[in-house]
Design a protein around this motif. Structure first.
Motif, mmCIF file in Angstrom:
data_model
loop_
_atom_site.group_PDB
_atom_site.id
_atom_site.type_symbol
_atom_site.label_atom_id
_atom_site.label_comp_id
_atom_site.label_asym_id
_atom_site.label_seq_id
_atom_site.Cartn_x
_atom_site.Cartn_y
_atom_site.Cartn_z
ATOM 1 N N GLU A 1 32.954 44.109 28.790
ATOM 2 C CA GLU A 1 33.012 45.576 28.674
ATOM 3 C C GLU A 1 34.062 45.980 27.645
ATOM 4 O O GLU A 1 35.118 45.358 27.518
ATOM 5 N N SER B 1 36.343 50.614 29.875
ATOM 6 C CA SER B 1 36.107 50.591 31.304
ATOM 7 C C SER B 1 36.998 51.629 31.983
ATOM 8 O O SER B 1 38.204 51.663 31.776
ATOM 9 N N GLU C 1 31.424 51.587 32.803
ATOM 10 C CA GLU C 1 31.729 50.536 31.848
ATOM 11 C C GLU C 1 30.801 50.652 30.657
ATOM 12 O O GLU C 1 29.629 50.956 30.805
ATOM 13 N N LYS D 1 29.649 48.483 27.288
ATOM 14 C CA LYS D 1 29.767 47.148 26.662
ATOM 15 C C LYS D 1 29.769 47.281 25.159
ATOM 16 O O LYS D 1 29.323 48.262 24.594
ATOM 17 N N LYS D 2 30.284 46.227 24.528
ATOM 18 C CA LYS D 2 30.317 46.186 23.068
ATOM 19 C C LYS D 2 28.898 46.215 22.504
ATOM 20 O O LYS D 2 28.023 45.513 22.990
ATOM 21 N N GLU E 1 26.673 48.450 22.708
ATOM 22 C CA GLU E 1 25.708 49.188 23.505
ATOM 23 C C GLU E 1 25.494 50.603 22.948
ATOM 24 O O GLU E 1 26.363 51.137 22.265
ATOM 25 N N THR F 1 29.306 50.385 18.710
ATOM 26 C CA THR F 1 29.011 50.906 20.044
ATOM 27 C C THR F 1 28.914 52.424 19.960
ATOM 28 O O THR F 1 29.772 53.062 19.359
#
Ligand code: ADP
Ligand code: MG
Lengths: 281, 270
Positions: free
Chosen positions: A2, A5, A32, A34-35, A37, A197
């Motif tokens: 993540e 977060s 969270e 994520k990278k 995303e 992201t």
């Protein structure tokens, strides 16, 4: 892994009138991101989306709970600069985001603040402007541009800081359909090609459909989250909280209620048409 | 109507003037403005006029734009020249009641008119050929020595950058608010001075409220972009003096010498 977060965070603006019960703008949210995303943060006006966004780059600190960006606690003041460099926030009104009188000088503002050497700034500015398709406008005055163009310049200004994550607060509000398309396709491109992201804050359901994951907020809390089709298949829950679902989804949902059999819900008009064609055959 | 103001309007280009170091441009302009007001005879006035015309010609900015900037001050020019016309000293050449016009008065009126026009044109030349950021950046560098006496040079120059950036935005907003109030039946043209000033209140109040909200948001946006004052900040544009700047300095120096020679050789006419 993540990237951002948030762990059970609470936040209230102090200005709320005395006497009344304190209302939390963010009321116990854990999430969270994520990278790499592409996340859509969805909810109607006043549900705390902007407040949430400002926690991601340390513009606000939670009253309770913790926010970590790439492993760093946002409460750690020595990390402020690093965190803002990693997470770029594009505010809602581009008019107030652009600080210089010439487009390219505005885009250079972020890297200048970071102390990047002049030749490198030039490169960054040029590539950021090309990434949002605004290179030909580099010598223009921002106030003469259209809403969609201003938005893209604001995005370029953040992009030039080479962040790992960009959080956009309602980037398509107040834009006409073509302006919306310009901005959204820019975001998708940045996510796919530059692996940035993206956290897209919006109250348009049909934009949320583009994301890898949708987080729905209501009254400072997370209502539901998941893949777009998982979220939008909960038509009843969303309706109960006065949130719309994409029209295509709603149509199939209503037809289901009338006894027509569909195995899944569509998210886009094209999907919906295909499903209807199959049934009508 | 409010949008007619050409203040701080930059015309991108590649002329000699565009490529001068903004610091040289500021210094040269100041020197030139002083020299405009040191013209005391017609030959030096002609010299200054020709030089101003020359500078305008090489700026590559359409003459129409210069006319626009003159339009704003035309009333001031007319009023001051008329006043000067009647305040000359010496033998009256025309007299009516208590009003008298002297040769000196006529000269004064002519000098004042041409001087103000040259002043406006030369200053517009600076703002037309220099981007606002370059301008404030150059000022910041020129005023840097003041840092020693704790004058906040960077902060002031950042404030100017922001002011120049938001002038058009706020003007547009004023226009919008005025139209909104007119649509609700506000009458801003009728009545005496007092009622007209009172009619401005419904425009000024929303304008101020929104300007403050805007300022707050701009500050937030700047923080989001890692703005942290002047220390450790670099600039995209490196400005440095070149041969071109030397040419500029020589040009203005020649004019200064010319005006002084004229002043020594010829009689003062005002
Ligand atoms: N600066 C502020 N001061 C006080 N209350 C605020 C402020 N900004 C937002 N709020 C309140 O916090 C709540 C959440 O606002 P916000 O995060 O802006 O929602 P959203 O972006 O989802 O529309 C709202 O009830 C709003 O009235
Ligand atoms: Mg908001």
């Amino acid at each position: 892994m993540e990237f951002i977060s948030a762990q059970d965070i609470y936040f209230s603006y102090e200005e709320i009138e005395v006497g009344k019960k304190v209302i939390n703008a963010v009321d116990g949210v854990s999430l969270e991101i994520k990278k790499g995303e592409f996340v859509a943060l969805l909810g109607h006006n006043g549900c705390g989306k902007s407040t949430m966004a400002k926690h991601f780059n340390e513009m606000l600190l939670p009253d309770k709970g913790k926010v970590f960006v790439d492993g760093d606690d946002t409460a750690d003041e020595s990390k402020t600069f690093d965190i803002r460099k990693k997470v770029g926030l594009v505010l809602q009104n581009p008019d107030n985001q652009l600080v210089a009188s010439i487009v390219e000088e505005d885009v250079a503002f972020g890297p200048e603040n970071l102390g990047v050497p002049p030749e490198k700034i030039r490169e960054r500015v040029d590539s950021a402007l090309k990434a949002v398709d605004m290179y030909e406008y580099r010598k223009n005055a921002p106030f003469k541009l259209s809403g969609g163009q201003k938005k893209r310049i604001a995005i370029a200004g953040i992009l030039a800081m080479q962040p790992e994550c960009i959080v956009l607060d309602e980037p398509t509000a107040m834009l006409d359909p073509s302006g919306r398309d310009e901005v959204l396709s820019t975001l998708i491109k940045l996510n796919r090609e530059n692996n940035i992201t993206i956290v897209l804050i919006t109250h348009y359901m049909d934009e949320a459909v583009l994301a890898d994951r949708v987080i729905v907020m209501d009254a400072g809390k997370i209502l539901t989250e998941g893949k777009p089709d998982e979220v939008f298949s909960q038509v009843e829950l969303l309706k109960k909280h006065r949130l719309d679902v994409p029209q295509a989804t709603e149509l199939i949902y209503k037809l289901r209620g009338c006894g027509v059999n569909f195995d899944k819900v569509p998210l886009t008009d094209e999907e919906c048409i295909k499903m209807l064609e199959e049934v009508l055959k | 109507m409010v949008r007619d103001i050409t203040l701080g309007q930059y015309y991108p280009g590649k002329s000699f003037l565009h490529r001068l170091d903004p610091r040289s441009k500021i210094i040269l302009l100041i020197a030139y403005l002083v020299i405009i007001f040191c013209t005391f005879n017609y030959l030096s006035l002609l010299l200054v006029t020709i030089f101003t015309a020359l500078v305008i010609a090489i700026s590559g900015v359409p003459f129409k734009t210069y006319l626009k900037s003159l339009k704003i001050v035309i009333t001031i020019v007319i009023i001051t020249s008329i006043l000067n016309l009647f305040y000359g000293t010496g033998e009256p050449i025309w007299q009516w009641w208590i009003i008298s016009v002297t040769a000196n008065g006529i000269n004064r009126a002519i000098f004042v008119t041409i001087r103000i026009i040259c002043l406006i044109l030369a200053s517009s030349c600076l703002t037309f050929t220099t981007s606002p950021t370059d301008l404030t950046d150059a000022l910041e560098r020129l005023l840097k020595p003041l840092n020693k006496i704790h004058f906040p040079v960077h902060e002031v120059s950042m404030m100017m950058t922001l002011a120049l950036r938001f002038v058009p935005t706020l003007l547009e907003e004023t226009d919008k608010i005025m139209q909104a109030q007119k649509a609700r039946g506000a009458d801003m043209e009728a009545g005496n001075l007092f009622t007209r000033i009172k009619a401005m209140i419904p425009i000024l109040v929303p304008l101020f409220v929104s300007a403050f909200r805007r300022a707050y948001e701009v500050a937030t946006a700047m923080e989001c972009r890692c703005y942290n004052g002047g220390s450790g900040r670099t600039r995209m544009k490196v400005i440095h003096m070149t041969k071109r700047d030397a040419v500029g300095f020589i040009g203005v120096a020649l004019i200064i010498i010319g005006v002084f020679i004229c002043n020594i050789m010829m009689k003062k006419v005002i």
